[in-house]
Design a protein around this motif. Structure first.
Motif, mmCIF file in Angstrom:
data_model
loop_
_atom_site.group_PDB
_atom_site.id
_atom_site.type_symbol
_atom_site.label_atom_id
_atom_site.label_comp_id
_atom_site.label_asym_id
_atom_site.label_seq_id
_atom_site.Cartn_x
_atom_site.Cartn_y
_atom_site.Cartn_z
ATOM 1 N N PRO A 169 0.748 -0.944 -0.074
ATOM 2 C CA PRO A 169 0.147 -0.036 -0.235
ATOM 3 C C PRO A 169 0.899 1.236 -0.044
ATOM 4 C CG PRO A 169 -0.900 -1.698 1.504
ATOM 5 C CD PRO A 169 0.365 -2.290 1.200
ATOM 6 N N ARG A 170 2.038 1.298 0.755
ATOM 7 C CA ARG A 170 2.936 2.553 0.670
ATOM 8 C C ARG A 170 3.267 2.713 -0.615
ATOM 9 N NH1 ARG A 170 5.398 6.178 3.236
ATOM 10 N NH2 ARG A 170 7.648 6.326 2.848
ATOM 11 N N GLU A 205 0.891 4.185 -2.806
ATOM 12 C CA GLU A 205 0.367 5.783 -2.406
ATOM 13 C C GLU A 205 1.562 6.623 -2.929
ATOM 14 O OE1 GLU A 205 0.155 8.196 1.801
ATOM 15 O OE2 GLU A 205 0.554 5.827 1.919
ATOM 16 N N LEU A 215 1.364 7.107 -6.604
ATOM 17 C CA LEU A 215 0.089 8.093 -6.858
ATOM 18 C C LEU A 215 0.421 9.509 -6.575
ATOM 19 C CD1 LEU A 215 -2.960 5.771 -5.746
ATOM 20 C CD2 LEU A 215 -2.245 6.071 -7.782
ATOM 21 N N TYR A 216 1.046 9.677 -5.322
ATOM 22 C CA TYR A 216 1.499 10.898 -5.100
ATOM 23 C C TYR A 216 2.685 11.516 -6.206
ATOM 24 C CZ TYR A 216 -0.841 11.313 -0.478
ATOM 25 O OH TYR A 216 -1.762 11.669 0.563
#
Length: 539
Positions: A317-318, A321, A324-325
Motif C-alpha cells: 500500500p505504501r 500511495e 500515486l502522489y
C-alpha cells in the motif's frame, strides 16, 4: 490584455530566476566556519574527484559512442537498423539503479566473484585479486554506460549528414579507411562530438545517485552532505556556486559547438551506407551487441527478475500511495509548465517584442542548472519567504504558521516547474516556428483576436506538441532525484527517492518494482523520439 499578459510573463521569468539569484547572494554574502573547514580539508578532494570522474566518463563514453555511431550511420551490418535505436535505451535506466545492479554483480558476495572462487577453488578474497567495483573506476564505467547515448545520438546524426565527396576524393588518393575516418569524417563531426561531450560532462558533474552509491565524494555529494549533516545553507550554497560556474562553462561550450555544427552540416547530402562483408560485419555486430547488453539489456533483465521475484513484498500500500502522489505531482508540474509556456510562446509570437524573446530564453535557464544546485537555491528563497510570513503573522496575530512553503510539497513542485519549464518552451517554440506566418496574417485580416486566433488556428496544430511536452515533463519529474531528496517534506517520498533509499539500504526487494516502473515510463519518450527521427529520415 496584451500589456498585462506581457508583464505577467516578466514576473514569471523573474520568479524562475530568483532561486539562482538567492543562491549567488547567499554564497557571496555570508561566511561561516563550516565552509572554511571544508575549504581547508576536503574541498580540494571533492574538486579532484569531480574532475577525474568527468574526464573518465567523457573518455569512456566517447570510446563507446563514436565507433557505434560511425558504424550505424555509415555501414550495413546485421541488426544495424535496430541498433540505431537500441543503443539509445540506456537513457531510460536511472544511473543509480544501474549502479546498484553492477555492484550487486561484481561485489565480493555477487555472482561474478562467487563464480571465480568456485572455478579456481579460492576460499576468500586474500587468495586472489579482483578490482573494486565500489570505486571511482566503477562509477566511471557505470556512468559511461548510462550517458554515452547523448553522444551516440548527436554523432550518429552528424555522420549521417556528411557528404561522401571528401571521402571519395580520399579514396582516389588511396587513403585507408582508418585514415579517412580520422582525417575527414571525424573533424567534420567534431562540433557535434563537442556538444555531446559537453552534455555528458554536465550530467556527470550533476549526478548524485550513482556517485553516492559508489562512495565517490564529488561536488554534488558535498552539497547534499553539507546541508544534511552540517545543516549549513551558506556552505552548501558556496559549493553549489562552484559547481554552477563549471556547468556554465560547459553550457557555453555546448552552445558554441551547436552553432558551428549548424554551419558545418548545412546544405550537405546524407551519405549512402556501405555494406560490410566477411569477419568485419561480425566484429561490428559484436561490438554493438556487447555495448547494448552491458548498458541496458542485462541490467533490465535483472531488474525484471527482481521485480517478478519480490513482487509481493514490493507491491505494498505504501508503494501504491507513493506512486500515486508522484504521478499527481508530475501531472501538476506538467500542466503548470504547459500553461506557462503557452503564455510565453504565444505572446512572443503575437506581440513580437524582443524583451519577450529574451524572457523566454531566460526562463529556460533552470534546465541547465543541476537539480541539487537548484534545490539549494529554492530552499534559500522559500526559507526567507517563510521567515517573512512568520514575522508578519507574529506581528499581526501573535502566532507563527511554520514552514508553509519550504517545508511542504510546494517546494518540490516549484523547483520542478523552474527546472523543466524549458522542455515545454522548446517544444512549443519549435512547433510554432513550423507554422507559416501567412496563417497569422490571414487570421488578422479576418479580424480575429489573438485569443480566437490561438484557439481556432494554433491550438489544433499544437496538439501533438502539447502531448509531447506533457509526457517529457512527466517522465523527468518521476526520474528527478537530487532535488527531490533535498526538498521533500518530512515523511514524504517521491518514487525516485523511495527507490534510492531502499537501494542504498541494499533492500532490492522493496526497490525493484519502483525502479522497473521508472524505467518502463522512461522508455516511452525514447521510443517516441526514435519514431519521429525515423519518420524524418524516411521523408
Amino acid at each position: 490584455m496584451r500589456f498585462s499578459g506581457r508583464y505577467f510573463v516578466y514576473i514569471i521569468v523573474i520568479i524562475c530566476l530568483l532561486p539562482i539569484a538567492e543562491l549567488i547572494i547567499e554564497a557571496v554574502s555570508y561566511s561561516d566556519s563550516g565552509f572554511r573547514h571544508i575549504y581547508e580539508t576536503v574541498l580540494f578532494s571533492y574538486i579532484t574527484n569531480s574532475v577525474i570522474l568527468t574526464i573518465g566518463v567523457v573518455v569512456l563514453s566517447s570510446l563507446f559512442a563514436i565507433p557505434a555511431a560511425w558504424f550505424v550511420a555509415r555501414y550495413h551490418f546485421p541488426m544495424a537498423r535496430y541498433f540505431s535505436w537500441l543503443l539509445m535505451l540506456p537513457l531510460a535506466l536511472p544511473s543509480y539503479v544501474m549502479a546498484y545492479l553492477y555492484i550487486d554483480w561484481f561485489d565480493y558476495t555477487g555472482p561474478v566473484q562467487s563464480l571465480v572462487r568456485y572455478l579456481f577453488g579460492w576460499q576468500n578474497q586474500s587468495d586472489y585479486w579482483f578490482f573494486s567495483i565500489r570505486s571511482i573506476g566503477g562509477a566511471i564505467f557505470v556512468l559511461a554506460l548510462s550517458l554515452y547515448p547523448y553522444l551516440f545520438l548527436l554523432a550518429k546524426t552528424a555522420f549521417s549528414c556528411q557528404t561522401r565527396q571528401y571521402e571519395q576524393a580520399a579514396m582516389l588518393l588511396k587513403a585507408s579507411p582508418m585514415r579517412r575516418f580520422l582525417k575527414i569524417s571525424l573533424p567534420l563531426c567534431w562540433p557535434a562530438i563537442i556538444a555531446g561531450i559537453s552534455l555528458i560532462a554536465m550530467e556527470s558533474l550533476s549526478d548524485f545517485g550513482a556517485v553516492q552509491y559508489f562512495a565517490v565524494q564529488t561536488l554534488t555529494t558535498a552539497i547534499y552532505d553539507t546541508w544534511l549533516n552540517l545543516g549549513s545553507l551558506s556552505s552548501a550554497a558556496k559549493i553549489a556556486l562552484v559547481l554552477l560556474v563549471v556547468i556554465m562553462c560547459f553550457i557555453w561550450l555546448e552552445k558554441q559547438s551547436h552553432k558551428k555544427e549548424l554551419t558545418a552540416l548545412a546544405n550537405q547530402l546524407s551519405s549512402a551506407k556501405k555494406r560490410l562483408v566477411g569477419y568485419k560485419k561480425y566484429l561490428v555486430f559484436l561490438f554493438c551487441l556487447v555495448l547494448f547488453l552491458l548498458a541496458f539489456l542485462l541490467p533490465f533483465i535483472q531488474l525484471v527478475y527482481y521485480a517478478f521475484v519480490y513482487f509481493k513484498s514490493a507491491f505494498t500500500p505504501r508503494f501504491i500511495e507513493i506512486s500515486l502522489y508522484s504521478f499527481l505531482i508530475a501531472c501538476i508540474v506538467s500542466v503548470a509548465c504547459i500553461l506557462i509556456s503557452l503564455l510565453i510562446t504565444i505572446l512572443s509570437r503575437y506581440a513580437k517584442k524582443q524583451m519577450l524573446v529574451i524572457s523566454q530564453h531566460l526562463s529556460n535557464f533552470g534546465y541547465a542548472v543541476p537539480g541539487v544546485v537548484l534545490a539549494i537555491g529554492v530552499l534559500i528563497l522559500l526559507t526567507k519567504i517563510d521567515y517573512l510570513i512568520n514575522d508578519i503573522t507574529m506581528f499581526l496575530f501573535n502566532a507563527e504558521v511554520g514552514l508553509i512553503l519550504s517545508g511542504s510539497v510546494f517546494a518540490i513542485s516549484f523547483a520542478f516547474v523552474v527546472r523543466f519549464l524549458a522542455i515545454s518552451n522548446n517544444t512549443f517554440s519549435s512547433r510554432l516556428e513550423n507554422i507559416p506566418s501567412s496563417i497569422d496574417n490571414a487570421a488578422t485580416m479576418l479580424r480575429h483576436s489573438p485569443l480566437r486566433m490561438f484557439l481556432s488556428v494554433h491550438f489544433p496544430l499544437m496538439k501533438t506538441a502539447l502531448i509531447a511536452a506533457f509526457i517529457l515533463i512527466f517522465i523527468e519529474v518521476i526520474k528527478e532525484l537530487p532535488a527531490a531528496l533535498i526538498l521533500r517534506p518530512f515523511n514524504f517520498e517521491m518514487l525516485s527517492t523511495y527507490v534510492f533509499q531502499y537501494m542504498s539500504d541494499e533492500m532490492i526487494e522493496q526497490a525493484s518494482l519502483g525502479a522497473l516502473l521508472i524505467t518502463l515510463l522512461s522508455l516511452v519518450p525514447l521510443l517516441w523520439i526514435n519514431r519521429l527521427l525515423n519518420n524524418k529520415t524516411e521523408q
